[in-house]
Write a protein that holds these residues in place. Sequence first.
Motif, PDB file in Angstrom:
ATOM      1  N   TYR A   1      -5.838  -5.094  -1.195  1.00  0.00           N
ATOM      2  CA  TYR A   1      -4.396  -5.099  -0.898  1.00  0.00           C
ATOM      3  C   TYR A   1      -3.556  -4.719  -2.120  1.00  0.00           C
ATOM      4  CZ  TYR A   1      -5.524  -7.555   3.436  1.00  0.00           C
ATOM      5  OH  TYR A   1      -6.027  -7.900   4.660  1.00  0.00           O
ATOM      6  N   ARG A   2      -4.186  -4.684  -3.321  1.00  0.00           N
ATOM      7  CA  ARG A   2      -3.465  -4.273  -4.533  1.00  0.00           C
ATOM      8  C   ARG A   2      -3.086  -2.788  -4.495  1.00  0.00           C
ATOM      9  NH1 ARG A   2      -7.495  -3.368  -9.340  1.00  0.00           N
ATOM     10  NH2 ARG A   2      -6.987  -5.502  -9.797  1.00  0.00           N
ATOM     11  N   ASN A   3      -3.761  -2.046  -3.614  1.00  0.00           N
ATOM     12  CA  ASN A   3      -3.591  -0.591  -3.586  1.00  0.00           C
ATOM     13  C   ASN A   3      -2.273  -0.222  -2.896  1.00  0.00           C
ATOM     14  OD1 ASN A   3      -3.725   2.141  -3.106  1.00  0.00           O
ATOM     15  ND2 ASN A   3      -5.941   2.126  -2.783  1.00  0.00           N
ATOM     16  N   TYR A   4      -1.275   0.099  -3.707  1.00  0.00           N
ATOM     17  CA  TYR A   4       0.073   0.329  -3.174  1.00  0.00           C
ATOM     18  C   TYR A   4       0.124   1.522  -2.220  1.00  0.00           C
ATOM     19  CZ  TYR A   4       5.173   0.571  -3.073  1.00  0.00           C
ATOM     20  OH  TYR A   4       6.481   0.579  -2.661  1.00  0.00           O
ATOM     21  N   ASP A   5      -0.715   2.533  -2.481  1.00  0.00           N
ATOM     22  CA  ASP A   5      -0.722   3.702  -1.587  1.00  0.00           C
ATOM     23  C   ASP A   5      -1.039   3.283  -0.153  1.00  0.00           C
ATOM     24  OD1 ASP A   5      -0.128   5.351  -3.615  1.00  0.00           O
ATOM     25  OD2 ASP A   5      -2.186   6.042  -3.971  1.00  0.00           O
ATOM     26  N   ILE A   6      -1.828   2.222  -0.022  1.00  0.00           N
ATOM     27  CA  ILE A   6      -2.237   1.778   1.314  1.00  0.00           C
ATOM     28  C   ILE A   6      -1.272   0.742   1.891  1.00  0.00           C
ATOM     29  CG2 ILE A   6      -4.039   0.488   2.558  1.00  0.00           C
ATOM     30  CD1 ILE A   6      -6.091   1.955   0.847  1.00  0.00           C
ATOM     31  N   THR A   7      -0.807  -0.191   1.051  1.00  0.00           N
ATOM     32  CA  THR A   7       0.059  -1.259   1.587  1.00  0.00           C
ATOM     33  C   THR A   7       1.534  -0.870   1.612  1.00  0.00           C
ATOM     34  OG1 THR A   7       0.443  -2.273  -0.561  1.00  0.00           O
ATOM     35  CG2 THR A   7      -1.450  -3.083   0.690  1.00  0.00           C
ATOM     36  N   GLN A   8       1.965  -0.111   0.582  1.00  0.00           N
ATOM     37  CA  GLN A   8       3.395   0.213   0.419  1.00  0.00           C
ATOM     38  C   GLN A   8       4.251  -1.042   0.226  1.00  0.00           C
ATOM     39  OE1 GLN A   8       5.016   3.551   0.373  1.00  0.00           O
ATOM     40  NE2 GLN A   8       2.922   3.777  -0.371  1.00  0.00           N
ATOM     41  N   GLY A   9       3.650  -2.052  -0.381  1.00  0.00           N
ATOM     42  CA  GLY A   9       4.429  -3.218  -0.790  1.00  0.00           C
ATOM     43  C   GLY A   9       4.416  -4.342   0.235  1.00  0.00           C
ATOM     44  N   LEU A  10       4.950  -5.491  -0.208  1.00  0.00           N
ATOM     45  CA  LEU A  10       4.742  -6.716   0.563  1.00  0.00           C
ATOM     46  C   LEU A  10       5.813  -7.009   1.607  1.00  0.00           C
ATOM     47  CD1 LEU A  10       3.204  -8.844  -2.329  1.00  0.00           C
ATOM     48  CD2 LEU A  10       2.025  -7.664  -0.466  1.00  0.00           C
ATOM     49  N   PHE A  11       6.889  -6.202   1.642  1.00  0.00           N
ATOM     50  CA  PHE A  11       7.743  -6.304   2.832  1.00  0.00           C
ATOM     51  C   PHE A  11       6.931  -5.823   4.034  1.00  0.00           C
ATOM     52  CE2 PHE A  11      11.597  -6.228  -0.010  1.00  0.00           C
ATOM     53  CZ  PHE A  11      12.121  -7.430   0.424  1.00  0.00           C
ATOM     54  N   LEU A  12       6.306  -4.655   3.892  1.00  0.00           N
ATOM     55  CA  LEU A  12       5.532  -4.114   5.017  1.00  0.00           C
ATOM     56  C   LEU A  12       4.270  -4.925   5.272  1.00  0.00           C
ATOM     57  CD1 LEU A  12       6.076  -0.388   4.194  1.00  0.00           C
ATOM     58  CD2 LEU A  12       6.478  -1.377   6.443  1.00  0.00           C
ATOM     59  N   GLN A  13       3.635  -5.364   4.199  1.00  0.00           N
ATOM     60  CA  GLN A  13       2.353  -6.052   4.348  1.00  0.00           C
ATOM     61  C   GLN A  13       2.530  -7.475   4.863  1.00  0.00           C
ATOM     62  OE1 GLN A  13      -1.302  -7.110   4.683  1.00  0.00           O
ATOM     63  NE2 GLN A  13      -0.832  -5.013   4.102  1.00  0.00           N
ATOM     64  N   LYS A  14       3.517  -8.184   4.365  1.00  0.00           N
ATOM     65  CA  LYS A  14       3.659  -9.609   4.691  1.00  0.00           C
ATOM     66  C   LYS A  14       4.899  -9.890   5.547  1.00  0.00           C
ATOM     67  CE  LYS A  14       1.426 -12.552   3.710  1.00  0.00           C
ATOM     68  NZ  LYS A  14       0.413 -13.088   4.667  1.00  0.00           N
ATOM     69  N   ALA A  15       6.061  -9.390   5.093  1.00  0.00           N
ATOM     70  CA  ALA A  15       7.305  -9.743   5.796  1.00  0.00           C
ATOM     71  C   ALA A  15       7.358  -9.160   7.206  1.00  0.00           C
ATOM     72  CB  ALA A  15       8.513  -9.263   4.994  1.00  0.00           C
ATOM     73  N   THR A  16       6.501  -8.198   7.511  1.00  0.00           N
ATOM     74  CA  THR A  16       6.506  -7.651   8.877  1.00  0.00           C
ATOM     75  C   THR A  16       6.299  -8.760   9.899  1.00  0.00           C
ATOM     76  OG1 THR A  16       5.657  -5.887  10.308  1.00  0.00           O
ATOM     77  CG2 THR A  16       4.033  -7.011   8.930  1.00  0.00           C
ATOM     78  N   HIS A  17       5.468  -9.766   9.575  1.00  0.00           N
ATOM     79  CA  HIS A  17       5.282 -10.914  10.469  1.00  0.00           C
ATOM     80  C   HIS A  17       6.575 -11.725  10.574  1.00  0.00           C
ATOM     81  CE1 HIS A  17       0.906 -10.808  10.810  1.00  0.00           C
ATOM     82  NE2 HIS A  17       0.775 -10.709   9.505  1.00  0.00           N
ATOM     83  N   ASP A  18       7.159 -12.013   9.402  1.00  0.00           N
ATOM     84  CA  ASP A  18       8.284 -12.950   9.360  1.00  0.00           C
ATOM     85  C   ASP A  18       9.540 -12.339   9.976  1.00  0.00           C
ATOM     86  OD1 ASP A  18       7.199 -15.283   7.296  1.00  0.00           O
ATOM     87  OD2 ASP A  18       6.322 -13.322   6.983  1.00  0.00           O
ATOM     88  N   LEU A  19       9.814 -11.065   9.638  1.00  0.00           N
ATOM     89  CA  LEU A  19      11.008 -10.451  10.223  1.00  0.00           C
ATOM     90  C   LEU A  19      10.846 -10.331  11.736  1.00  0.00           C
ATOM     91  CD1 LEU A  19      12.036  -7.795   7.533  1.00  0.00           C
ATOM     92  CD2 LEU A  19      12.692 -10.195   7.741  1.00  0.00           C
ATOM     93  N   ASP A  20       9.595 -10.193  12.182  1.00  0.00           N
ATOM     94  CA  ASP A  20       9.365 -10.148  13.633  1.00  0.00           C
ATOM     95  C   ASP A  20       9.694 -11.493  14.293  1.00  0.00           C
ATOM     96  OD1 ASP A  20       8.229  -9.212  16.214  1.00  0.00           O
ATOM     97  OD2 ASP A  20       6.806 -10.824  15.778  1.00  0.00           O
TER      98      ASP A  20
END
Length: 392
Positions: A167-186
């Motif tokens: 998950y450290r690979n930014y090219d794949i995750t594009q940061g933790l809003f997309l990786q993590k906050a996607t659940h919370d904002l949903d």
Amino acid sequence: MRLGVVGHGGRISGMIKGPFRQADSDLRVVAVVDPDEEGARSRLAEEDRDDAVFYPSLDEMVRRGNLDALAIGTRCNLHTPYAIEAAAYDIPLFLEKPVAINMEQAIALEDAFEGSACPVVVSFPLRVSPLCTITREYLADGAVGTPEHILATNYVPYGTVYWDHEYRNYDITQGLFLQKATHDLDYICYLMDSPIVRVGAMHTRGRIFGGSKPAGLRCSACDDTETCLESPESRKRNSSGGVQSDHWCLFGEDCGSPETGMNEDSSSALIEFESGVHGVYTQVFYARRDAGTRGATISGYQGTLRFDWYTNELHRVRHHRPFSDTIKAGGGASHFGGDTELARDFVAVIRGKGASRTPIRTGLESVYACLAARASAETGAFVDVRQVGAVS
Ligand SMILES: NC(=O)c1ccc[n+]([C@@H]2O[C@H](COP(=O)([O-])OP(=O)(O)OC[C@H]3O[C@@H](n4cnc5c(N)ncnc54)[C@H](O)[C@@H]3O)[C@@H](O)[C@H]2O)c1
């Protein structure tokens, strides 16, 4: 029930062997697309291991596999391209989050599903978790009056995974809003019953994790493990969580940099809803042990609801009557019971007995909000959130 899987990695294989099988014991993985056949096969349940057929492409798997359902469990960057292919078939799809990692992908995904008959269960366990759904029921019953504000927090006690795993690979995750906050904002939109229309966000990067240690360094080759708080020895000694085996250095240059892109130590978003009210979401990735908390406080003139998935409690305060109460949910289930609910939804969709509570629209709405948050954090400006159905 014949399931075809694209990207049979850690998360989806765990879902299939656990919640999916519990929801339907007839479910079998009969077909897989995964370039790492050996690894993917090793993660199959024993009863599927010999029979599952590996295919070079999703198209070939669907044409030859006689499938009842599809699941996409690749890493983040491949969710959209495979889901776009899947949209051409009517086969029920379980899709991992985030459903897209940039605006181009998100718009292409939305286009692909416009008019598609493919029913989707997006992997959003929080929205369907029993604690979240009962909170929504309380809100619908008028527990706070009209919801006027939400304060949501996520102190992630396992946040080191975003630095010492892939998950450290930014090219794949594009940061933790997309990786993590996607659940919370949903789940926030679900509870507030309104989409997010504008975001002002900030992130803090490169102050705790990341650094100048050589790329690819692992603890086993490092001279600092006696003193480093992230070494397997220290994590064991301090009971501070995280993997306790050899792992990548959390302070390495290959964690990225604010200039090249990297996951954030913490990030926050000020969010405006279509309904006209606003809220706040904050996520912190260096929290440990009992500092872990995830949940929200929703208030209105009549009352306040506060819940936390870690304590599994919902607290209700009536503002104008002298009563408050706390209800407690049973614990122990993965993702606070949300994974079981997702599995039940998926099986119901496949059997034609129910509808998805996390259709593709929920995945897209969340990604558009996360992309706005990231853009705002990068530019310092408030950013309007693209809405599903908007014309480009
Ligand atoms: N919904 C949730 O709560 C939740 C929890 C954890 C992870 N996730 C998501 O699950 C996804 C997968 O995470 P993971 O930890 O299981 O990763 P993983 O690396 O264990 O699995 C990815 C799999 O995809 C395969 N793969 C690689 N390239 C491929 C290709 N071109 N075509 C098909 N397969 C390919 C890999 O070989 C591997 O088996 C991530 O996007 C993550 O965000 C979601």
